[in-house]
Motif scaffolding. Structure first.
Motif, PDB file in Angstrom:
ATOM      1  N   UNK A 138       1.005  -0.981  -0.187  1.00  0.00           N
ATOM      2  CA  UNK A 138      -0.245  -0.174  -0.019  1.00  0.00           C
ATOM      3  C   UNK A 138       0.930   1.549   0.349  1.00  0.00           C
ATOM      4  N   UNK A 139       0.593   2.790  -0.114  1.00  0.00           N
ATOM      5  CA  UNK A 139       0.852   3.706  -0.230  1.00  0.00           C
ATOM      6  C   UNK A 139       0.228   4.155   0.894  1.00  0.00           C
ATOM      7  N   UNK A 140       1.259   4.582   1.752  1.00  0.00           N
ATOM      8  CA  UNK A 140       1.004   4.965   3.610  1.00  0.00           C
ATOM      9  C   UNK A 140       0.589   6.555   3.777  1.00  0.00           C
ATOM     10  N   UNK A 141       0.598   6.852   3.972  1.00  0.00           N
ATOM     11  CA  UNK A 141       0.531   8.054   4.027  1.00  0.00           C
ATOM     12  C   UNK A 141      -0.102   8.566   5.842  1.00  0.00           C
ATOM     13  N   UNK A 142       1.398   8.972   6.503  1.00  0.00           N
ATOM     14  CA  UNK A 142       0.357   9.367   7.809  1.00  0.00           C
ATOM     15  C   UNK A 142       1.007  11.078   8.138  1.00  0.00           C
ATOM     16  N   UNK A 143      -0.543  11.591   8.590  1.00  0.00           N
ATOM     17  CA  UNK A 143      -0.445  12.862   8.215  1.00  0.00           C
ATOM     18  C   UNK A 143       0.359  13.155   9.919  1.00  0.00           C
ATOM     19  N   UNK A 158      -5.256  11.311  -5.862  1.00  0.00           N
ATOM     20  CA  UNK A 158      -4.365  10.748  -6.331  1.00  0.00           C
ATOM     21  C   UNK A 158      -3.192   9.752  -6.784  1.00  0.00           C
ATOM     22  N   UNK A 159      -2.845  10.099  -6.101  1.00  0.00           N
ATOM     23  CA  UNK A 159      -1.778   8.453  -5.692  1.00  0.00           C
ATOM     24  C   UNK A 159      -2.454   7.461  -6.050  1.00  0.00           C
ATOM     25  N   UNK A 160      -3.918   6.832  -5.327  1.00  0.00           N
ATOM     26  CA  UNK A 160      -4.194   5.446  -6.042  1.00  0.00           C
ATOM     27  C   UNK A 160      -4.716   5.360  -7.485  1.00  0.00           C
ATOM     28  N   UNK A 161      -4.910   6.788  -8.144  1.00  0.00           N
ATOM     29  CA  UNK A 161      -5.451   6.800  -9.278  1.00  0.00           C
ATOM     30  C   UNK A 161      -4.553   6.592 -10.455  1.00  0.00           C
ATOM     31  N   UNK A 162      -2.897   7.475  -9.645  1.00  0.00           N
ATOM     32  CA  UNK A 162      -2.043   7.363 -10.911  1.00  0.00           C
ATOM     33  C   UNK A 162      -1.115   6.076 -11.389  1.00  0.00           C
ATOM     34  N   UNK A 163      -1.525   5.217  -9.282  1.00  0.00           N
ATOM     35  CA  UNK A 163      -0.749   4.557  -9.688  1.00  0.00           C
ATOM     36  C   UNK A 163      -1.553   2.253  -9.883  1.00  0.00           C
ATOM     37  N   UNK A 164      -2.865   3.354  -9.441  1.00  0.00           N
ATOM     38  CA  UNK A 164      -3.933   1.821  -9.659  1.00  0.00           C
ATOM     39  C   UNK A 164      -3.595   1.292  -8.326  1.00  0.00           C
ATOM     40  N   UNK A 165      -3.100   1.971  -7.230  1.00  0.00           N
ATOM     41  CA  UNK A 165      -3.587   1.101  -6.242  1.00  0.00           C
ATOM     42  C   UNK A 165      -3.757   1.168  -5.300  1.00  0.00           C
ATOM     43  N   UNK A 279      17.531  16.982  15.708  1.00  0.00           N
ATOM     44  CA  UNK A 279      16.715  17.096  15.006  1.00  0.00           C
ATOM     45  C   UNK A 279      15.377  16.341  14.941  1.00  0.00           C
ATOM     46  N   UNK A 280      14.529  16.711  13.970  1.00  0.00           N
ATOM     47  CA  UNK A 280      13.344  15.703  13.768  1.00  0.00           C
ATOM     48  C   UNK A 280      13.133  15.183  12.683  1.00  0.00           C
ATOM     49  N   UNK A 281      13.276  13.907  12.129  1.00  0.00           N
ATOM     50  CA  UNK A 281      13.166  13.559  10.858  1.00  0.00           C
ATOM     51  C   UNK A 281      11.648  12.958  10.771  1.00  0.00           C
ATOM     52  N   UNK A 282      11.016  13.914   9.879  1.00  0.00           N
ATOM     53  CA  UNK A 282       9.288  13.359  10.181  1.00  0.00           C
ATOM     54  C   UNK A 282       8.881  12.720   8.833  1.00  0.00           C
ATOM     55  N   UNK A 283       9.406  10.888   8.668  1.00  0.00           N
ATOM     56  CA  UNK A 283       8.312  10.593   7.449  1.00  0.00           C
ATOM     57  C   UNK A 283       7.067  10.499   7.264  1.00  0.00           C
ATOM     58  N   UNK A 284       6.709  11.269   6.000  1.00  0.00           N
ATOM     59  CA  UNK A 284       5.789  11.519   5.868  1.00  0.00           C
ATOM     60  C   UNK A 284       4.587  10.023   4.610  1.00  0.00           C
ATOM     61  N   UNK A 285       5.178   9.602   4.176  1.00  0.00           N
ATOM     62  CA  UNK A 285       5.353   8.384   3.479  1.00  0.00           C
ATOM     63  C   UNK A 285       5.267   7.244   4.152  1.00  0.00           C
TER      64      UNK A 285
END
Lengths: 355, 184
Positions: A138-143, A158-165, A279-285
């Protein structure tokens, strides 16, 4: 010009769903995300855009309604919380195996089992490493804010339709229940056109369209899997998203997403007041995971602390990223407990700086 | 300016909506705000609390262990949150039903008998607006017109006829809050 409104994260997802031109929402209530379906019911989306809102008889039914809607080329979504998402895994695998777009929202609560209704991040493995069967992602987005809860709905489509995923928004009970100010995008009309792969009824001028995840011929099934893997590589190359906060002069690094990343920002301020440059590194995906970007930080910092509301799941990806070139440890609380900013600073001192 | 507040009391006292009105008042003046309620098992036994943060800057953690201000509306909340006020911070409480009064000597303490006043005014539902008025008297965060605008934003339109009585309650709160002990 839209103005700011105060809303819970769950409500923001619901309003954003209507505005993104969702054709159908199918779901089954579960704490701590029931406000999504409650808000939708009160907002009467069928009157605003013609959007279908359906409370299914179970999560299993809901995910298969998504499968059908997605197969017809529609913008469809569901939302649930951990135990409900577990029930949906078979359907999610089928949707991924049929290369169909849809939006899934997991407002994570503590597990395992029925667990608790308090916030957690212990579904990271389930979201990013499979959950259902087979080689799919899955493409996983973390708000990390109510604004992102809203924004990631249209980004997710947008991502779901762009990649049919299938795309998942993985959030948690704290972000779902809290209110912040949020500004919405204007209403998008529901699409009148169907994608050319959609099963909208055969016309005499073309072959029939078949959507299935089944192919009993192993060589053809292998070729299909290879095609999927090519797609996943493309996603990894193009869709990694992250945020770096006060990383320029950092000697240590917090790696955290969602609610944990918000708490870490406070920990970061507290540590910096004591002269600790963190510092802080925040993965969004969360998938695709920012391996390369974290690896780059390994050359700069003396250690990384992965902070999660889990027993330590994302920390495995952080370790994979840095390949043992820098010290990596995990700090987390489980079962619905949210760590305090003070205890995170203490963990940084003990596990990374002094460790 | 950053103000970190816990508002705690019984469910039904309007704890959550008071926090929401405060947040909307902040939004009216262009501030960043966050509103984080306790939900689930914490709510059982009839207690309710909400963490409100108002700030000129982007808000980091919406979840806090210590507060600039605690607004305490029952004994359970006093037991839980008196110790969570930062030294030099503010504690406001309603004396109704309080058997153990605050004992800290390093914080500013104010008392507002809003439950009693609301009954006198013949409108017990405006209790939380009396408390809000008292808080705004001590902290002077926002212009009253921003608070009234915040109130309008928070209330569904079918309750907008209640705004004048709520406004009156806010004014009453400004008048009746009493200083118990101050350190600065």
């Amino acid at each position: 010009m839209e103005e700011f409104v105060l809303m819970k994260g769950n409500e923001a997802i619901a309003e954003a769903a209507i505005r993104a031109g969702t054709d159908g929402y199918f779901g089954y209530p579960i704490t701590p995300q029931s406000e999504v379906i409650e808000y939708l019911a009160a907002a009467k989306p069928h009157e605003r855009t013609g959007m279908v809102l359906l409370q299914a008889e179970s999560e299993v039914a809901a995910i298969n309604m998504l499968y059908g809607g997605a197969g017809a080329g529609k913008k469809v979504m569901t939302s649930s919380s951990s135990p409900g998402i577990s029930l949906m895994q078979e359907g999610i695998s089928y949707i991924a195996g049929s290369e169909l777009p849809c939006l899934l929202v997991n407002v994570v609560r503590g597990g395992p089992g029925l667990g608790t209704i308090q916030p957690s991040q212990s579904d990271y493995f389930q979201s990013t490493k499979g959950g259902g069967h087979g080689d799919y992602n899955l493409i996983v987005l973390a708000p990390a804010s109510v604004q992102e809860m809203a924004d990631f709905v249209s980004l997710g489509y947008d991502l779901a339709f762009k990649y049919r995923n299938p795309v998942m928004i993985q959030t948690d009970g704290a972000l779902g229940q809290m209110m912040e100010k949020v500004k919405f995008k204007p209403q998008q009309p529901r699409s009148k056109k169907s994608p050319d792969w959609a099963t909208t009824g055969k016309t005499p001028d073309r072959e029939r369209i078949i959507i299935t995840s089944l192919d009993l011929d192993p060589s053809r099934q292998e070729r299909f899997n290879e095609k999927l893997q090519v797609k996943y590589r493309t996603i990894k190359e193009n869709e990694v998203r992250y945020e770096k906060i006060q990383c320029d002069d950092a000697e240590y690094l917090f790696v955290a997403y969602g609610t944990s990343s918000r708490i870490c920002q406070k920990s970061m301020q507290m540590a910096r007041e004591e002269g600790i440059k963190v510092g802080l590194f925040r993965p969004i995906t969360l998938w695709p995971f920012p391996y390369n970007e974290i690896r780059e930080m390994a050359g700069q910092v003396e250690g990384m602390l992965s902070v999660e509301m889990s027993a330590g799941q994302m920390v495995e990806d952080v370790r994979l990223a840095v390949e043992a070139t820098v010290k990596v440890d995990h700090y987390g609380r489980m079962g619905g407990i949210i760590p305090s900013s003070e205890e995170i600073v203490e963990a940084l001192k003990q596990k990374i700086i002094g460790g | 300016m950053t103000e970190e507040i816990i508002i705690a009391g019984f469910g039904g006292q309007g704890v959550l909506s008071m926090g929401k009105i405060l947040c909307y008042s902040g939004v009216m003046e262009g501030q960043e705000v966050s509103w984080m309620p306790a939900y689930g098992p914490e709510m059982r036994g009839g207690t309710a609390n909400v963490t409100v943060i108002l700030s000129d800057n982007k808000i980091s953690s919406p979840i806090l262990d210590t507060f600039d201000t605690a607004i305490i509306l029952n004994q359970q909340s006093m037991d839980k949150f008196e110790s969570a006020v930062k030294p030099g911070g503010l504690l406001i409480y309603d004396g109704n039903g309080i058997t153990r009064h605050p004992e800290r000597e390093d914080i500013n303490i104010y008392r507002i008998d809003a439950a009693e006043e609301a009954t006198k005014m013949g409108s017990t539902k405006t209790f939380n607006m009396i408390v809000l008025g008292g808080y705004l008297k001590v902290k002077k965060l926002y212009k009253l017109e921003s608070v009234i605008k915040g109130l309008k934003k928070s209330l569904p339109e079918r309750y907008h006829h209640m705004i004048p009585v709520n406004e009156k309650a806010i004014h009453r709160g400004l008048e009746i809050i009493k200083e118990v002990a101050t350190v600065n």
